[in-house]
Design an enzyme around this catalytic site. Structure first.
Site, short mmCIF file in Angstrom:
data_model
loop_
_atom_site.label_atom_id
_atom_site.label_comp_id
_atom_site.label_asym_id
_atom_site.label_seq_id
_atom_site.Cartn_x
_atom_site.Cartn_y
_atom_site.Cartn_z
N HIS A 156 -2.69 1.32 6.90
CA HIS A 156 -2.98 1.21 5.48
C HIS A 156 -3.07 2.61 4.90
O HIS A 156 -3.52 3.54 5.57
CB HIS A 156 -4.29 0.45 5.25
CG HIS A 156 -4.54 0.11 3.83
ND1 HIS A 156 -3.78 -0.83 3.15
CD2 HIS A 156 -5.43 0.59 2.93
CE1 HIS A 156 -4.22 -0.92 1.90
NE2 HIS A 156 -5.21 -0.06 1.74
N ASP B 259 -6.05 1.46 -3.98
CA ASP B 259 -4.99 1.04 -3.06
C ASP B 259 -4.42 -0.30 -3.50
O ASP B 259 -5.01 -1.00 -4.31
CB ASP B 259 -5.52 0.94 -1.63
CG ASP B 259 -6.60 -0.14 -1.46
OD1 ASP B 259 -7.28 -0.48 -2.44
OD2 ASP B 259 -6.76 -0.63 -0.33
N CYS C 41 0.81 -1.22 0.00
CA CYS C 41 0.00 0.00 0.00
C CYS C 41 0.85 1.27 0.00
O CYS C 41 0.61 2.19 -0.78
CB CYS C 41 -1.00 -0.01 1.15
SG CYS C 41 -0.29 0.05 2.81
#
Length: 185
Positions: free
Chosen positions: A141, A153, A86
């Protein structure tokens, strides 16, 4: 009320139509709630000035860059198109869009001081970097906000770069949202 920031409203669309030739627009179509602009040249700066949103061009460029990598495999620690995690995905996309950004883990994004911090999901603009807490220690994240409640993402659970449609409505995302960063005002 006022339209959400980062979203073209009918006045913006009329302004673009009236000045289409000046800013390199060939055609403007509205379809399924989206505005599709066909350009004869890439003059996002002219559009940014026209709609009085200086960061518009760069945010559009970031989103277009990010969408180019949909389907690239997830790779823990990956920072290139051969595989992204990510934070590597956000790092790569920002740099491709012209931002001189060194690599930061998702945890590093939680303490970043370089950009304007956005603390409410209701204030998100297309191109904002989203930061979420994780479920374990040291986890987190990051993704890029696309507008309309969507995020792009690199997802470990999906195993690839993907678009999530429920970032504003999904309980997981709402519970874990920490902040966003506005890279361009």
């Amino acid at each position: 009320g006022e339209p959400p920031k980062g979203v073209l409203n009918l006045i913006d669309i009329a302004l673009l139509r009236a000045n289409a030739r000046k800013v390199g627009i060939k055609d403007i179509k509205q379809k399924a709630g989206e505005v599709l602009i066909t350009m004869t040249e890439m003059n996002f700066d002219g559009i940014s000035r026209l709609i009085n949103d200086p960061g518009y061009a760069k945010r559009i460029q970031l989103v277009a860059t990010a969408k180019h990598y949909i389907g690239v495999p997830y790779l823990w620690g990956g920072t290139t198109p051969s595989g992204f995690d990510c934070s590597g995905f956000v790092y790569w996309c920002l740099n491709q869009a012209g931002v001189k950004q060194s690599y930061m883990t998702s945890k590093g994004w939680q303490t970043c001081k370089k950009y304007k911090r956005i603390l409410s999901m209701s204030e998100l603009k297309r191109g904002d970097v989203l930061v979420f807490s994780g479920t374990g220690s040291g986890k987190g994240h990051v993704g890029i906000y696309l507008g309309g409640g969507k995020m792009i993402d690199a997802s470990s659970s999906a195993g690839m770069v993907r678009i999530t449609n429920s970032v504003l409505t999904g309980s997981y995302w709402k519970q874990h949202f920490l902040m966003a960063y506005r890279i361009w005002e």
